[in-house]
Design an enzyme around this catalytic site. Sequence first.
Site, PDB file in Angstrom:
ATOM      1  N   ARG A   1     -11.594  -4.260  -4.062  1.00 45.86           N
ATOM      2  CA  ARG A   1     -11.111  -3.969  -2.773  1.00 45.86           C
ATOM      3  C   ARG A   1     -10.650  -2.490  -2.912  1.00 45.86           C
ATOM      4  O   ARG A   1     -10.173  -2.092  -4.132  1.00 45.86           O
ATOM      5  CB  ARG A   1      -9.989  -5.054  -2.815  1.00 45.86           C
ATOM      6  CG  ARG A   1      -9.365  -5.579  -1.438  1.00 45.86           C
ATOM      7  CD  ARG A   1      -8.608  -6.568  -1.712  1.00 45.86           C
ATOM      8  NE  ARG A   1      -9.283  -7.747  -1.084  1.00 45.86           N
ATOM      9  CZ  ARG A   1      -9.287  -7.966   0.151  1.00 45.86           C
ATOM     10  NH1 ARG A   1      -8.968  -7.383   1.133  1.00 45.86           N
ATOM     11  NH2 ARG A   1     -10.122  -8.893   0.558  1.00 45.86           N
TER      12      ARG A   1
ATOM     13  N   GLU B   1     -14.481 -11.881   9.217  1.00 47.18           N
ATOM     14  CA  GLU B   1     -14.200 -13.198   9.874  1.00 47.18           C
ATOM     15  C   GLU B   1     -13.547 -12.566  11.267  1.00 47.18           C
ATOM     16  O   GLU B   1     -12.702 -11.519  11.117  1.00 47.18           O
ATOM     17  CB  GLU B   1     -13.014 -13.802   9.154  1.00 47.18           C
ATOM     18  CG  GLU B   1     -12.469 -15.268   9.793  1.00 47.18           C
ATOM     19  CD  GLU B   1     -11.330 -16.102   9.420  1.00 47.18           C
ATOM     20  OE1 GLU B   1     -11.252 -15.680   7.984  1.00 47.18           O
ATOM     21  OE2 GLU B   1     -10.995 -16.868   9.828  1.00 47.18           O
TER      22      GLU B   1
ATOM     23  N   LYS C   1      -5.549  -8.302   7.386  1.00 48.91           N
ATOM     24  CA  LYS C   1      -5.447  -8.533   8.736  1.00 48.91           C
ATOM     25  C   LYS C   1      -4.239  -9.553   9.147  1.00 48.91           C
ATOM     26  O   LYS C   1      -3.557  -9.241  10.163  1.00 48.91           O
ATOM     27  CB  LYS C   1      -6.586  -9.446   9.359  1.00 48.91           C
ATOM     28  CG  LYS C   1      -7.896  -8.380   9.326  1.00 48.91           C
ATOM     29  CD  LYS C   1      -9.132  -9.327   9.862  1.00 48.91           C
ATOM     30  CE  LYS C   1      -9.804  -9.679   8.651  1.00 48.91           C
ATOM     31  NZ  LYS C   1     -11.060 -10.489   9.147  1.00 48.91           N
TER      32      LYS C   1
HETATM   33  P1  ATP Z   1      -8.262  -9.427   5.425  1.00 48.68           P
HETATM   34  O1  ATP Z   1      -7.430  -9.991   4.178  1.00 48.68           O
HETATM   35  O2  ATP Z   1      -7.856  -8.121   5.916  1.00 48.68           O
HETATM   36  O3  ATP Z   1      -8.524 -10.448   6.485  1.00 48.68           O
HETATM   37  P2  ATP Z   1     -10.799 -10.182   4.452  1.00 48.68           P
HETATM   38  O4  ATP Z   1     -11.190  -9.815   3.212  1.00 48.68           O
HETATM   39  O5  ATP Z   1     -10.266 -11.815   4.668  1.00 48.68           O
HETATM   40  O6  ATP Z   1      -9.794  -9.208   4.777  1.00 48.68           O
HETATM   41  P3  ATP Z   1     -13.111 -10.481   6.095  1.00 48.68           P
HETATM   42  O7  ATP Z   1     -13.087 -10.140   7.558  1.00 48.68           O
HETATM   43  O8  ATP Z   1     -13.367 -11.651   5.520  1.00 48.68           O
HETATM   44  O9  ATP Z   1     -11.543  -9.710   5.577  1.00 48.68           O
HETATM   45  O10 ATP Z   1     -13.879  -9.422   5.460  1.00 48.68           O
HETATM   46  C1  ATP Z   1     -15.105  -8.973   5.835  1.00 48.68           C
HETATM   47  C2  ATP Z   1     -15.701  -8.182   4.318  1.00 48.68           C
HETATM   48  O11 ATP Z   1     -14.766  -7.000   4.238  1.00 48.68           O
HETATM   49  C3  ATP Z   1     -15.815  -9.032   3.052  1.00 48.68           C
HETATM   50  O12 ATP Z   1     -16.927  -8.766   2.522  1.00 48.68           O
HETATM   51  C4  ATP Z   1     -14.354  -8.316   2.446  1.00 48.68           C
HETATM   52  O13 ATP Z   1     -14.481  -8.607   1.141  1.00 48.68           O
HETATM   53  C5  ATP Z   1     -14.540  -6.707   3.080  1.00 48.68           C
HETATM   54  N1  ATP Z   1     -13.144  -6.301   2.695  1.00 48.68           N
HETATM   55  C6  ATP Z   1     -12.038  -6.763   3.324  1.00 48.68           C
HETATM   56  N2  ATP Z   1     -11.201  -5.827   2.899  1.00 48.68           N
HETATM   57  C7  ATP Z   1     -11.519  -5.044   2.073  1.00 48.68           C
HETATM   58  C8  ATP Z   1     -10.931  -3.935   1.372  1.00 48.68           C
HETATM   59  N3  ATP Z   1      -9.647  -3.640   1.275  1.00 48.68           N
HETATM   60  N4  ATP Z   1     -11.713  -3.137   0.613  1.00 48.68           N
HETATM   61  C9  ATP Z   1     -13.115  -3.224   0.622  1.00 48.68           C
HETATM   62  N5  ATP Z   1     -13.779  -4.394   1.188  1.00 48.68           N
HETATM   63  C10 ATP Z   1     -12.776  -5.186   2.044  1.00 48.68           C
HETATM   64 MG    MG Z   2     -10.327 -13.185   5.509  1.00 49.37          MG
END
Ligand code: ATP
Ligand code: MG
Length: 559
Positions: free
Chosen positions: A262, A35, A272
């Site tokens: 994760r 995102e 983020k």
């Molecule tokens: P954040 O909470 O930091 O915004 P998110 O999962 O909401 O993380 P996205 O941009 O939606 O962030 O994630 C893009 C991809 O990265 C998704 O498939 C998510 O599952 C993966 N991802 C995000 N954080 C991690 C992590 N700590 N370990 C492994 N994969 C991750």
């Molecule tokens: Mg997110």
Amino acid sequence: MSETRESLNFIEHIIEDDLAGDYVHDQLCFRFPPEPNGYLHIGHASSICLNFGLGLKYDAPVNLRFDDTNPTKEEQEFVDAIKKDVAWLGYEWANECYASDYFQQLYDWAVQLIKDGNAYVDSQSSEEIATQKGTPSEPGQASPYRDRSVEENLELFEQMKNGDTPEGQHVLRAKIDMASPNMLMRDPVMYRVLHKHHHRTGTDWKIFPMYDWTHGESDYIEQVSHSLCTLEFQPHRELYDWFLDQVHQPAKLRPKQREFARRNLSHTVVSKRKLARLVEEGIVNGWDDPRMPTISGLRRRGYTATAIRNFADSIGVGKRENLIDVSHLEFCAREDLNKTSPRVMTVLDPLKVVITNYPEGQEEFLISENNPEDASAGEREVPFSREIYIERADFREEANRKFFRLKLGHEVRLKNAYIIKAEKAIKDEDGNILEVHCTYDEDSKSGSGTEASLRKVKGTLHWVSASHALPVEVRLYDRLFSEAAPDADKDKDFLEFVNPNSLEVVTAFAEPSLKDAKAGDRFQFQRLGYFVVDPDSKPEKIVFNRTVGLRDTWAKLTS
Ligand code: ATP
Ligand code: MG
């Protein structure tokens, strides 16, 4: 495939089983779906390396998909930063995709769901909807609007789309099962009204699809075979499949959602939202501050893409969440930088040494190897003269036998130069050491082959000739948080655990060969660690960031 089945991770097992079943190789397709609401962090690197790694392994396309359905938080700046970071990590995406490009298709499908009696417009507030959701052990209550006619639903949904209804007045919900044991199946919201400017679609759309409705359908449009996401989405899988059931055509491939754990990193936060707070509250200087666990912060800190990929590969994919110690990331950085970084000498905390028997006004240029790990890195000349700087911590007037550095009456070798002996410490009236007077053994020059040059002395010090020294700024970074898991305690604000000493700035003296160093150039400062030139550098003042020390100093402190 050359590997044995045992060497595959569990995601690869799933793929192999699918290939042995009803999937053909050409159907494999993956995606990385960020995102664009912030910069990528080291947790994302795991997902990037997993998806793009599978693409390389199976020679299958991997899409970079921006999951841009929330105009209140998303910006073009983040899209650009994400593209830069994925490319810098060394990966090429097959297609650059945007969920917002599918808004029309998603809308058309939503209309289809309404016509099929599988979606309805609810005119309650979000609070009312929440109170009716029930609990995992108690069924929810149906909305009074659940049985609206198809015609009324179509009319209201169109009004929502046209911007004729204010935010919050209506939502579109899937009509599934208010008694489902899976709370996500209790008539989830598919669309909400938002009168906000979207960074790509501008003001064209007044309704925005929710994550669950968007994600699986985007996978379906792109014909992604394996949609890999983190474990918290496991309960969403049932809904993912339900939505697919509504739109799936038998001739097309049906994407599969599969979950992996994760990856969290110690002494930092990987979310983020939390990283955004560090930026907004001025605790760091932007998303690319070298203390940030963002890809851009790590790059500015001097990490190589190879080190980050090796880190992600070495921790692998798992089914259980765990906290990876940041020292493992640092280990991966040292391992790569050791092979590739030219060695130079820089003194961070200078103490002047006068070599009293070295002729005044004389200088000589000593040949030094650039990288003992890499013969092709060549050699350079390092100036030597009567006055040099050494580290203040490398001299003591008196010390026990375990102190192999310089002490009065004892010898050390100056790296790639001569053996010197400390004769006298010159002090001010408060007893502070101003300089040290030494003598040198003129026959002991490194590499000269003389008997004196082969003499073994215990300590070797780095040094810089005082008259040739180049003053540089060095930013010494430490961990951003003093706690291993700063966000583990939900009752405490993670900002309470910020390490107040995460940055120290010093003026150091570097050997003159560094005068032409450019932003991004990496070096090993001998005996100190790995350093990179920061983009803040100016020709009159080069700025270095410490990437990582030569060894793990925290391990010593805690053992
Ligand atoms: P954040 O909470 O930091 O915004 P998110 O999962 O909401 O993380 P996205 O941009 O939606 O962030 O994630 C893009 C991809 O990265 C998704 O498939 C998510 O599952 C993966 N991802 C995000 N954080 C991690 C992590 N700590 N370990 C492994 N994969 C991750
Ligand atoms: Mg997110």
